[in-house]
Write a protein that holds these residues in place. Structure first.
Motif, short mmCIF file in Angstrom:
data_model
loop_
_atom_site.label_atom_id
_atom_site.label_comp_id
_atom_site.label_asym_id
_atom_site.label_seq_id
_atom_site.Cartn_x
_atom_site.Cartn_y
_atom_site.Cartn_z
N SER A 241 0.51 -1.14 -0.16
CA SER A 241 -0.27 0.07 -0.58
C SER A 241 1.38 1.22 -0.02
CB SER A 241 -0.78 -0.14 1.08
OG SER A 241 -1.93 1.14 1.41
N SER A 242 0.60 1.84 -0.73
CA SER A 242 1.25 3.18 -0.89
C SER A 242 0.68 4.47 -0.07
CB SER A 242 1.30 4.09 -2.14
OG SER A 242 -0.28 4.01 -3.11
N TYR A 243 -0.79 4.04 0.10
CA TYR A 243 -1.59 5.29 0.75
C TYR A 243 -1.41 5.73 2.23
CZ TYR A 243 -6.36 7.72 2.16
OH TYR A 243 -6.79 8.20 2.83
N PRO A 244 -1.21 6.98 2.75
CA PRO A 244 -0.50 7.44 4.01
C PRO A 244 -1.28 7.33 4.87
CG PRO A 244 -0.81 9.65 2.86
CD PRO A 244 -1.26 7.76 0.88
N GLN A 245 -2.99 7.03 5.14
CA GLN A 245 -3.70 7.43 5.85
C GLN A 245 -3.80 6.11 6.30
OE1 GLN A 245 -3.83 9.75 7.87
NE2 GLN A 245 -2.22 10.97 6.15
N LEU A 246 -3.49 4.94 5.87
CA LEU A 246 -3.72 3.57 6.51
C LEU A 246 -3.42 3.08 7.93
CD1 LEU A 246 -4.54 0.49 5.77
CD2 LEU A 246 -2.36 0.33 5.28
N LEU A 247 -4.69 2.84 8.88
CA LEU A 247 -4.70 2.99 9.36
C LEU A 247 -3.92 1.94 9.90
CD1 LEU A 247 -8.23 3.39 11.19
CD2 LEU A 247 -6.14 5.05 10.53
N VAL A 248 -3.25 1.65 11.12
CA VAL A 248 -2.04 0.53 11.84
C VAL A 248 -3.12 -0.71 12.50
CG1 VAL A 248 -0.41 2.21 12.06
CG2 VAL A 248 -1.99 1.51 14.56
N ASP A 249 -4.56 -0.69 12.24
CA ASP A 249 -5.42 -1.43 13.15
C ASP A 249 -6.38 -1.86 11.92
OD1 ASP A 249 -3.36 -1.66 15.36
OD2 ASP A 249 -5.12 0.08 16.54
N ALA A 250 -6.34 -3.30 11.61
CA ALA A 250 -7.25 -3.90 10.51
C ALA A 250 -8.58 -4.61 11.36
CB ALA A 250 -6.63 -4.94 10.03
N ILE A 251 -9.74 -4.43 10.33
CA ILE A 251 -10.39 -5.66 10.82
C ILE A 251 -10.62 -7.51 10.80
CG2 ILE A 251 -13.06 -5.81 10.79
CD1 ILE A 251 -13.09 -3.20 9.94
N GLU A 252 -10.16 -7.76 11.45
CA GLU A 252 -9.54 -9.34 11.18
C GLU A 252 -10.58 -10.17 10.60
OE1 GLU A 252 -7.32 -11.23 14.56
OE2 GLU A 252 -5.84 -9.92 13.93
N GLY A 253 -10.69 -11.05 9.79
CA GLY A 253 -12.37 -12.21 9.18
C GLY A 253 -12.03 -12.17 8.20
N ASN A 254 -12.81 -12.67 7.33
CA ASN A 254 -13.22 -13.12 6.46
C ASN A 254 -14.57 -12.34 6.01
OD1 ASN A 254 -14.83 -13.90 3.79
ND2 ASN A 254 -12.81 -15.72 3.36
N PHE A 255 -15.30 -10.82 5.35
CA PHE A 255 -15.75 -10.38 5.36
C PHE A 255 -16.68 -10.65 3.90
CE2 PHE A 255 -13.34 -8.60 8.28
CZ PHE A 255 -14.22 -8.23 9.21
N ASP A 256 -16.52 -12.05 3.59
CA ASP A 256 -17.41 -12.08 1.94
C ASP A 256 -19.11 -11.81 2.17
OD1 ASP A 256 -14.94 -11.88 1.09
OD2 ASP A 256 -15.20 -14.24 0.22
N GLU A 257 -19.54 -12.73 3.66
CA GLU A 257 -20.85 -12.84 3.47
C GLU A 257 -21.32 -11.82 4.54
OE1 GLU A 257 -21.91 -15.15 1.19
OE2 GLU A 257 -19.89 -15.61 0.67
N ALA A 258 -20.37 -10.69 5.24
CA ALA A 258 -21.22 -10.22 6.26
C ALA A 258 -21.89 -9.10 5.30
CB ALA A 258 -20.02 -9.11 6.28
N SER A 259 -22.66 -8.97 6.32
CA SER A 259 -23.27 -8.04 5.97
C SER A 259 -22.52 -6.27 6.38
CB SER A 259 -24.63 -7.78 6.94
OG SER A 259 -24.53 -7.13 8.03
#
Length: 389
Positions: A241-259
Motif C-alpha cells: 500500500s502507498s496510501y499514507p492514511q492506512l490505519l495500523v489496526d485492521a478488522i480481522e476476518g473474512n467478510f465476503d458474506e458479512a452484512s
C-alpha cells in the motif's frame, strides 16, 4: 473543512446571510424525503426573512430565488448522490453548497453573517473513513462515517485475485488448500512446488494491482483507510500500500458474506480512537495549562480572550448552544431561548478564535473536561481571567 474555508464564508459581504442545515437520507425510498425536508426549510427561511429588519423585497427575491433554483436543479449532485448532511450558505448574490460526511441537525439561521457552528466538528475529522474488505475471492470498497457505510465501485479496481493477476486458468492450474484462522476460513493458493514464498509473491502482486486504482480513487484525500481481511493478509497489504492514511489496526476476518451493518460496526471500533486522538491531546493540554493559570472556563473571559487573539485552543461541548447577548457594558447576558437579538455565544467565540489563528475542537459531552461549563479555553498567555471551578 479548514479554518480557511470557514474564513471564506465569513468574508462573504452581505447584510443578510442565510445558513441552512439538514440531514439527508442516502438511499432507498427515504431519499424522496430530502426534497420534502428542503421545502419545509424553505418556508422557515421565508418566515425568518420577513422578520429580519435588514431584509428588503429585493433581498427576499434574491435569496428565495436561488434556493428554489437549487431545489429544482436535477443536475445538482447532492440530489443524485446525497451525503449524510447538507449545508447551504446564501446571500442575495451568492449560494454555496457543502456536502458533509456526518448528519446535521435541521436548522435555519438568518443574520449579519453565516452561522457556522455546525461545521466545526469537521475541523478535526468529520468521521469519514474508507474500508477495503479483501479476500482472494472478493475485493469490496466502502466509504463510511459515524452514521452509515456504503459500497463504492472505483474504475479498474479488481473484483478478486484471479481478475487482478489476469490469469484465466489461475484457479484450475494451481493447488489450493483451506487456511483457517479462528472461526474464519479463507483459501491460500500455491504454485506448483513454490511453497509459501510463491504464495506471498502472488498475494503481494495482487495487492499491488489493488493499490494503483485505490490510490487514484483516494488521491488528495486524508480519510483513514481500514483494511478488513484475515490476519495473514494485512502485513502483505501494508507492504504493497502507498496510501499514507492506512490505519495500523485492521478488522480481522473474512467478510465476503458479512452484512454492511456488521462491517460498519467493526469499522467504527477501529476508527474512533483515531478520530479521538487529537481531541484527547487538546483536552490534556487544556488541563496542563489550567494548572499554569493559562486557561479559563469563564464564558465572558473566553469571549474577551477570543477578540484579543489570546486563545490558543477553544474546546466547546457538542450540541450545546448558549444563546445570549452583550449588555450596554459589554457583559454577557444569557437568554433562556433564542430571541430576536440573541447570538450563539459559542459560535461567536469559535469564529473569533479561528479568525485570530486559534484552534477549535468540538468535544463529546462524555469527554468534556468541565462538568459545569460548555466552553473552556487554553490561552496563549496569562490574562486577567475569571477562572471558576
Amino acid at each position: 473543512m479548514t479554518p480557511q474555508r470557514i474564513q471564506s464564508l465569513l468574508n462573504d459581504p452581505s447584510e443578510v446571510c442565510v445558513s441552512l442545515y439538514m440531514p439527508m437520507f442516502r438511499w432507498g425510498r427515504e431519499v424522496r424525503q430530502n426534497e420534502i425536508r428542503f421545502k419545509n426549510l424553505l418556508k422557515d427561511v421565508q418566515q425568518l426573512l420577513e422578520k429580519d429588519e435588514a431584509s428588503t423585497p429585493e433581498t427576499h427575491h434574491g435569496i428565495l430565488g436561488q434556493l428554489k433554483d437549487f431545489l429544482h436543479d436535477i443536475d445538482q449532485d447532492v440530489w443524485k448522490h446525497p451525503s449524510a448532511g447538507l449545508a447551504l450558505f446564501v446571500t442575495p448574490d451568492s449560494l454555496e453548497v457543502l456536502s458533509m460526511g456526518f448528519a446535521m441537525e435541521e436548522q435555519v439561521h438568518v443574520g449579519e453573517r453565516f452561522y457556522l457552528r455546525p461545521l466545526l466538528p469537521a475541523l478535526h475529522g468529520d468521521g469519514s473513513f474508507v474500508v477495503l474488505a479483501v479476500s482472494q475471492k472478493h475485493v469490496r470498497l466502502f466509504e463510511g462515517n459515524r452514521d452509515s457505510l456504503e459500497e463504492r465501485h472505483p474504475e479498474d479496481l479488481p473484483d478478486n485475485l484471479k481478475d487482478a493477476l489476469n490469469i484465466d486458468d489461475y484457479i484450475t492450474s494451481i493447488q489450493h488448500f483451506s487456511y483457517a484462522t479462528g472461526n474464519h476460513v479463507d483459501t491460500m493458493y500455491h504454485g506448483q512446488g513454490g511453497g509459501d514464498d510463491d504464495h506471498k509473491a502472488n498475494i503481494l502482486q495482487f495487492f499491488h494491482r489493488i493499490d494503483d486504482p485505490l490510490s487514484d480513487y483516494l488521491e488528495g484525500r486524508e480519510d483513514p483507510l481500514i483494511f478488513a481481511g484475515v490476519d495473514y493478509l494485512f502485513p502483505i497489504f501494508k507492504e504493497a500500500s502507498s496510501y499514507p492514511q492506512l490505519l495500523v489496526d485492521a478488522i480481522e476476518g473474512n467478510f465476503d458474506e458479512a452484512s454492511v451493518d456488521e462491517l460498519h460496526q467493526k469499522a467504527l471500533k477501529v476508527v474512533e480512537p483515531y478520530f479521538q486522538a487529537e481531541t484527547t491531546e487538546a483536552i490534556e493540554n487544556y488541563h496542563d495549562a489550567y494548572g499554569r493559570n493559562c486557561a479559563t472556563d469563564d464564558l465572558e473571559t473566553i469571549l474577551q480572550a477570543a477578540q484579543m487573539g489570546a486563545i490558543d485552543t477553544l474546546l466547546i461541548r457538542e450540541k450545546t448552544p448558549i444563546w445570549g447577548h452583550l449588555d450596554e457594558e459589554g457583559h454577557v447576558q444569557q437568554d433562556a431561548s433564542p430571541g430576536e437579538f440573541s447570538l450563539d455565544l459559542l459560535d461567536e467565540a469559535a469564529v473569533e478564535t479561528l479568525e485570530k489563528g486559534g484552534d477549535v475542537y468540538v468535544v463529546r459531552d462524555a469527554d468534556f473536561p468541565s462538568e459545569k461549563h460548555s466552553a473552556v479555553a487554553k490561552l496563549r498567555f496569562a490574562i486577567e481571567a475569571t477562572t471558576s471551578s
